[in-house]
Design a protein around this motif. Sequence first.
Motif, short mmCIF file in Angstrom:
data_model
loop_
_atom_site.label_atom_id
_atom_site.label_comp_id
_atom_site.label_asym_id
_atom_site.label_seq_id
_atom_site.Cartn_x
_atom_site.Cartn_y
_atom_site.Cartn_z
N MET A 1 0.83 -1.19 0.00
CA MET A 1 0.00 0.00 0.00
C MET A 1 0.87 1.25 0.00
O MET A 1 0.58 2.21 -0.71
N LYS A 2 1.92 1.20 0.79
CA LYS A 2 2.80 2.35 0.86
C LYS A 2 3.46 2.61 -0.49
O LYS A 2 3.57 3.75 -0.93
N GLU A 3 3.87 1.54 -1.17
CA GLU A 3 4.49 1.67 -2.49
C GLU A 3 3.55 2.31 -3.51
O GLU A 3 4.00 2.98 -4.44
N PHE A 4 2.27 2.13 -3.35
CA PHE A 4 1.29 2.71 -4.26
C PHE A 4 0.83 4.09 -3.82
O PHE A 4 -0.06 4.68 -4.42
N GLY A 5 1.40 4.60 -2.75
CA GLY A 5 1.09 5.95 -2.29
C GLY A 5 -0.12 6.07 -1.38
O GLY A 5 -0.59 7.17 -1.13
N VAL A 6 -0.60 4.94 -0.88
CA VAL A 6 -1.73 5.00 0.05
C VAL A 6 -1.23 5.58 1.37
O VAL A 6 -0.23 5.15 1.91
N ASN A 7 -1.94 6.59 1.87
CA ASN A 7 -1.51 7.18 3.14
C ASN A 7 -2.61 7.18 4.21
O ASN A 7 -2.37 7.57 5.34
N VAL A 8 -3.83 6.76 3.83
CA VAL A 8 -4.94 6.65 4.78
C VAL A 8 -5.78 5.43 4.38
O VAL A 8 -6.06 5.24 3.20
N VAL A 9 -6.19 4.63 5.37
CA VAL A 9 -7.11 3.53 5.11
C VAL A 9 -8.25 3.58 6.13
O VAL A 9 -8.09 4.09 7.23
N ILE B 1 1.00 5.01 7.52
CA ILE B 1 -0.33 5.05 6.93
C ILE B 1 -1.32 5.32 8.06
O ILE B 1 -1.34 4.60 9.06
N LYS B 2 -2.11 6.36 7.90
CA LYS B 2 -3.09 6.72 8.92
C LYS B 2 -4.30 5.79 8.82
O LYS B 2 -4.61 5.28 7.75
N VAL B 3 -4.98 5.62 9.94
CA VAL B 3 -6.12 4.70 10.02
C VAL B 3 -7.36 5.44 10.47
O VAL B 3 -7.33 6.17 11.47
N VAL B 4 -8.44 5.25 9.74
CA VAL B 4 -9.75 5.71 10.16
C VAL B 4 -10.48 4.45 10.60
O VAL B 4 -10.75 3.56 9.80
#
Length: 89
Positions: A1-9, A43-46
């Motif tokens: 996820m980090k490699e794809f630029g995801v910063n919030v899930v 990666i931030k979490v909601v």
Amino acid sequence: MKEFGVNVVRIAEFGWQLMDPEEGKYDFSLYDEAIELLTANDIKVVLGIPTATPPAWMVQKYPDILPVDPNGTVISFGARRHYTVNSDV
């Protein structure tokens, strides 16, 4: 996820049955592990409120929580939002 630029899930919206597998028993281990892994990778979490799908044990024990349509047909377990918000239970 980090490699794809995801910063919030967003997690847990449909996880009530995992958190509350039987009445009075709670297990947050899956979410603890996921949150730890995600935050370790910046990666931030909601954390969602998992009220969309009550667990099977609850419907079995309290069938009156199932919604009833205008024709009097009970909406069965397994649908999204399969509970009545104004149930006394």
